[in-house]
Design a protein around this motif. Structure first.
Motif, PDB file in Angstrom:
ATOM      1  N   PHE A  76       0.777  -1.188  -0.033  1.00  0.00           N
ATOM      2  CA  PHE A  76      -0.049   0.008   0.017  1.00  0.00           C
ATOM      3  C   PHE A  76       0.899   1.093   0.055  1.00  0.00           C
ATOM      4  O   PHE A  76       2.015   1.217   0.383  1.00  0.00           O
ATOM      5  N   THR A 102      -3.076   5.695   2.451  1.00  0.00           N
ATOM      6  CA  THR A 102      -3.902   6.180   1.186  1.00  0.00           C
ATOM      7  C   THR A 102      -4.436   5.222   0.104  1.00  0.00           C
ATOM      8  O   THR A 102      -5.586   5.654  -0.462  1.00  0.00           O
ATOM      9  N   LYS A 103      -3.619   4.085  -0.129  1.00  0.00           N
ATOM     10  CA  LYS A 103      -4.357   3.494  -1.466  1.00  0.00           C
ATOM     11  C   LYS A 103      -3.717   2.068  -1.114  1.00  0.00           C
ATOM     12  O   LYS A 103      -2.270   1.983  -1.033  1.00  0.00           O
ATOM     13  N   LYS A 124      -3.415  -3.033  -5.955  1.00  0.00           N
ATOM     14  CA  LYS A 124      -4.339  -3.803  -6.337  1.00  0.00           C
ATOM     15  C   LYS A 124      -4.110  -5.163  -6.364  1.00  0.00           C
ATOM     16  O   LYS A 124      -4.904  -6.080  -6.418  1.00  0.00           O
ATOM     17  N   TYR A 139     -11.585   6.083   0.648  1.00  0.00           N
ATOM     18  CA  TYR A 139     -11.429   5.362  -0.559  1.00  0.00           C
ATOM     19  C   TYR A 139     -10.100   4.531  -0.473  1.00  0.00           C
ATOM     20  O   TYR A 139      -9.600   4.082  -1.516  1.00  0.00           O
ATOM     21  N   ALA A 140      -9.390   4.314   0.772  1.00  0.00           N
ATOM     22  CA  ALA A 140      -7.937   3.746   0.501  1.00  0.00           C
ATOM     23  C   ALA A 140      -7.893   2.428  -0.103  1.00  0.00           C
ATOM     24  O   ALA A 140      -6.949   1.825  -0.646  1.00  0.00           O
ATOM     25  N   GLN A 191     -10.500   0.888  -1.720  1.00  0.00           N
ATOM     26  CA  GLN A 191     -11.689   0.864  -2.858  1.00  0.00           C
ATOM     27  C   GLN A 191     -11.457   0.036  -4.044  1.00  0.00           C
ATOM     28  O   GLN A 191     -10.330   0.135  -4.361  1.00  0.00           O
ATOM     29  N   SER A 202     -10.841  -3.108  -4.136  1.00  0.00           N
ATOM     30  CA  SER A 202      -9.826  -4.170  -3.907  1.00  0.00           C
ATOM     31  C   SER A 202     -10.515  -5.453  -3.988  1.00  0.00           C
ATOM     32  O   SER A 202     -10.905  -6.182  -3.076  1.00  0.00           O
TER      33      SER A 202
END
Length: 114
Positions: free
Chosen positions: A32, A44-45, A48, A71-72, A74, A76
């Motif tokens: 991440f 933050t993210k 994938k 939305y961290a 979202q 997935s």
């Protein structure tokens, strides 16, 4: 001349008192992205390609993890579980939106806002 000096001195003092800060730089950690702001980590993210259960560490590079951003995680598609560490205070808006494979999220007592 005195007036000009006074105006310049006032401007220097005024701008000198404004706390300037550098924008947070995005970093990567095992699956991440995160930023460090004011000595705290915000997730933050999610990458994938992460699948299975993600265990977020309580500390990254010496800074405590305190926020899961909006939305961290979202969309997935491969995420099955998330273990959020003690110390996280906030889980952002739609942090787990469209995570259809997600079946287990461990949320610690430290979380004050979801």
């Amino acid at each position: 001349m005195k007036r000009l000096f006074s105006v310049l001195l006032a401007a220097v003092l005024c701008f000198g008192l404004i706390p300037w800060s550098m924008p947070a730089k995005a970093e990567q950690w095992d699956g991440f992205s995160y930023t460090v702001t004011n000595g705290e980590v915000t997730i933050t993210k999610l990458n994938k390609t992460v699948n299975g259960t993600l265990e977020i560490p309580a500390v990254i590079d010496g800074y405590p993890v305190t926020i899961i951003d909006d939305y961290a995680f979202q969309n997935s598609d491969l995420l099955v579980g998330v273990v959020i560490p003690e110390g996280v205070r906030s889980i952002g808006y739609r942090a787990f939106a469209n995570c259809y494979t997600l079946v287990n999220v461990t949320i610690p007592n430290s979380v004050l806002y979801i």
